[in-house]
Enzyme design. Structure first.
Site, short mmCIF file in Angstrom:
data_model
loop_
_atom_site.label_atom_id
_atom_site.label_comp_id
_atom_site.label_asym_id
_atom_site.label_seq_id
_atom_site.Cartn_x
_atom_site.Cartn_y
_atom_site.Cartn_z
CG ASP A 32 35.90 55.16 53.27
OD1 ASP A 32 34.76 55.48 53.61
OD2 ASP A 32 36.18 54.02 52.83
N GLY B 187 28.53 49.23 55.66
CA GLY B 187 27.13 49.02 55.32
C GLY B 187 26.17 49.30 56.46
CG ASP C 60 34.61 57.30 60.17
OD1 ASP C 60 34.32 56.11 59.94
OD2 ASP C 60 34.11 58.26 59.54
N GLY D 138 34.46 54.04 47.77
CA GLY D 138 33.24 53.32 47.38
C GLY D 138 32.00 53.99 47.91
CG PHE D 139 29.98 55.35 52.21
CD1 PHE D 139 30.00 56.64 52.69
CD2 PHE D 139 28.90 54.54 52.50
CE1 PHE D 139 28.96 57.12 53.46
CE2 PHE D 139 27.85 55.01 53.27
CZ PHE D 139 27.88 56.30 53.75
CD GLN E 250 29.61 46.77 52.88
OE1 GLN E 250 28.46 46.87 53.32
NE2 GLN E 250 30.42 47.81 52.83
N1 LIG Z 1 28.54 54.23 57.18
C1 LIG Z 1 29.61 54.05 56.35
C2 LIG Z 1 30.59 55.05 56.27
C3 LIG Z 1 31.70 54.87 55.45
C4 LIG Z 1 31.83 53.70 54.68
N2 LIG Z 1 32.90 53.54 53.85
C5 LIG Z 1 33.00 52.42 53.11
N3 LIG Z 1 34.08 52.26 52.28
N4 LIG Z 1 32.10 51.42 53.17
C6 LIG Z 1 31.02 51.53 53.97
O1 LIG Z 1 30.14 50.54 53.99
C7 LIG Z 1 30.84 52.70 54.77
C8 LIG Z 1 29.73 52.87 55.62
#
Ligand SMILES: Nc1ccc2nc(N)nc(O)c2c1
Length: 373
Positions: free
Chosen positions: A93, A217, A267, A96-97, A190
């Site tokens: 990943d 998102g 995941d 960002g998150f 997103q």
């Molecule tokens: N629920 C999630 C989990 C991991 C995520 N990773 C990134 N980069 N962006 C997201 O929107 C995520 C959402």
């Protein structure tokens, strides 16, 4: 053995898809569940065991690994696969998150994010380009674009701003990633819970002709029906010949319903994190092993399982270990849970191959509902 990244859509059953991603480090059978190995370890597991449960690929996190041990150090140590002794594919990943959810976010603007480490408070900057550079130093096989994942609920204007920024960052990540035949960079759709913004994001990323598409998102606290509606909104706008990865999902029920809507990759920390807290996933639903009713139950979690943690240990012993906060409790339940998740994915893939996914889904949900005998 292939030197390229190639997704093959082998069969569909309704909207459910059965496929394979072939990469230099191995083949990923889809629908696939990716155990989360955040800091270069799937917590409480040996990676040989993770492989034995049926995992074709694991996930690592740029945010955690950039703070500790650091990307340049991992590169000096031969890359993540060498360091953690996992020779198969790894998806990372982008950070960002995790910056949004873990760090002391200081600034987010067109350039990227500035944040304070949750480890030692040090200040860090991460641009889309640096995120891709870090994932390259780690040796990641599937790299995720840097994006802005908004917590829901959020105002439409805010969702639009974050979605448009993420599309611009996807373009920059595509340039930074360049042309790496055996690897892939996935875009992340997103748009929050706003169907129109979700469609705009998917169409904009599709125009970039990326090797795979994630739906981000979601799994951020919204009701399951909202998550499913967003999947239904987005998938028709994604190319059928590219993999679709739903980030951070989910429970076994989330996975079944998302496969039914055309998702290929998942995941989630659910099986490992909840295992460490005493929750067991089984064919007959969830078992909270901390509950007093298990204190003298000599039955294993599942006598038919091929996983020793599920087949050979009594619930009484698991109850004792978890109540005593013994490391072995979390180890055995993580092993049981990952094994159950991979058994579920194996069952899903077989059902799609045989054109009976709808029946499989109904039978599986009925067995969960019958509960733990
Ligand atoms: N629920 C999630 C989990 C991991 C995520 N990773 C990134 N980069 N962006 C997201 O929107 C995520 C959402």
């Amino acid at each position: 053995m292939t030197e390229h990244f190639k997704f093959q859509l082998l069969k569909t059953d309704g909207k459910a898809r059965r496929g394979e991603i072939s990469m230099p480090r191995g083949t990923i059978r889809t629908p696939a569940f990716m155990p989360v190995g955040t800091v270069g370890t799937v917590k409480a597991m040996y990676l040989d065991q993770v492989r034995e449960t049926g995992a074709d690929i694991i996930l690592g996190n740029t945010y955690h690994l950039m703070l500790r041990p650091g990307p340049e150090r991992v590169a000096r140590l031969g890359g993540l696969h060498e360091l953690i002794r996992w020779p198969h594919p790894i998806l990372t990943d982008s950070g960002g998150f995790q910056v949004m959810s873990l760090s002391g976010l200081r600034k987010l603007d067109e350039k990227g994010v500035t944040f304070k480490s949750h480890v030692d408070g040090s200040l860090h900057h991460m641009s889309p380009e640096r995120s891709i550079e870090i994932q390259g130093l780690l040796g990641s096989d599937i790299q995720m674009q840097l994006d802005e994942c908004l917590a829901l609920p959020a105002k439409p204007k805010e969702i639009e701003r974050a979605m448009e920024l993420s599309v611009r960052w996807a373009e920059r990540c595509k340039v930074a990633f360049g042309d790496q035949p055996g690897k892939a960079m996935f875009g992340i759709v997103q748009g929050g819970d706003n169907p129109a913004l979700r469609v705009r994001s998917a169409e904009a990323l599709r125009a970039l002709d990326l090797k795979g598409y994630a739906i981000g998102g979601l799994a951020v606290g919204e009701p399951q029906h909202v998550m499913l509606e967003m999947i239904e909104t987005v998938n028709p706008h994604l190319p059928t010949e590219k993999p679709r990865y739903l980030m951070g999902v989910g429970t076994p029920d989330d996975i079944l319903k998302s496969v039914a809507r055309g998702i290929d990759m998942f995941d989630c920390v659910m099986p490992t994190r909840s295992g460490r807290h005493g929750l067991a996933f089984t064919r007959r639903g969830k078992v909270n092993i901390r509950n007093a009713r298990h204190a003298e139950d000599m039955r294993p979690l599942d006598e038919q399982s091929s996983c020793p943690a599920a087949r050979d240990y009594s619930r009484a012993y698991l109850h004792h270990l978890v109540r005593s906060n013994e490391a072995l409790g979390g180890m055995l339940l993580s092993w049981n849970n990952l094994s159950y998740y991979q058994d579920l994915m194996r069952g899903i893939r077989k059902a799609i191959d045989e054109g009976r996914f709808a029946d499989f889904m109904a039978e599986t949900q009925e067995e969960w509902a019958r509960g733990d005998l």
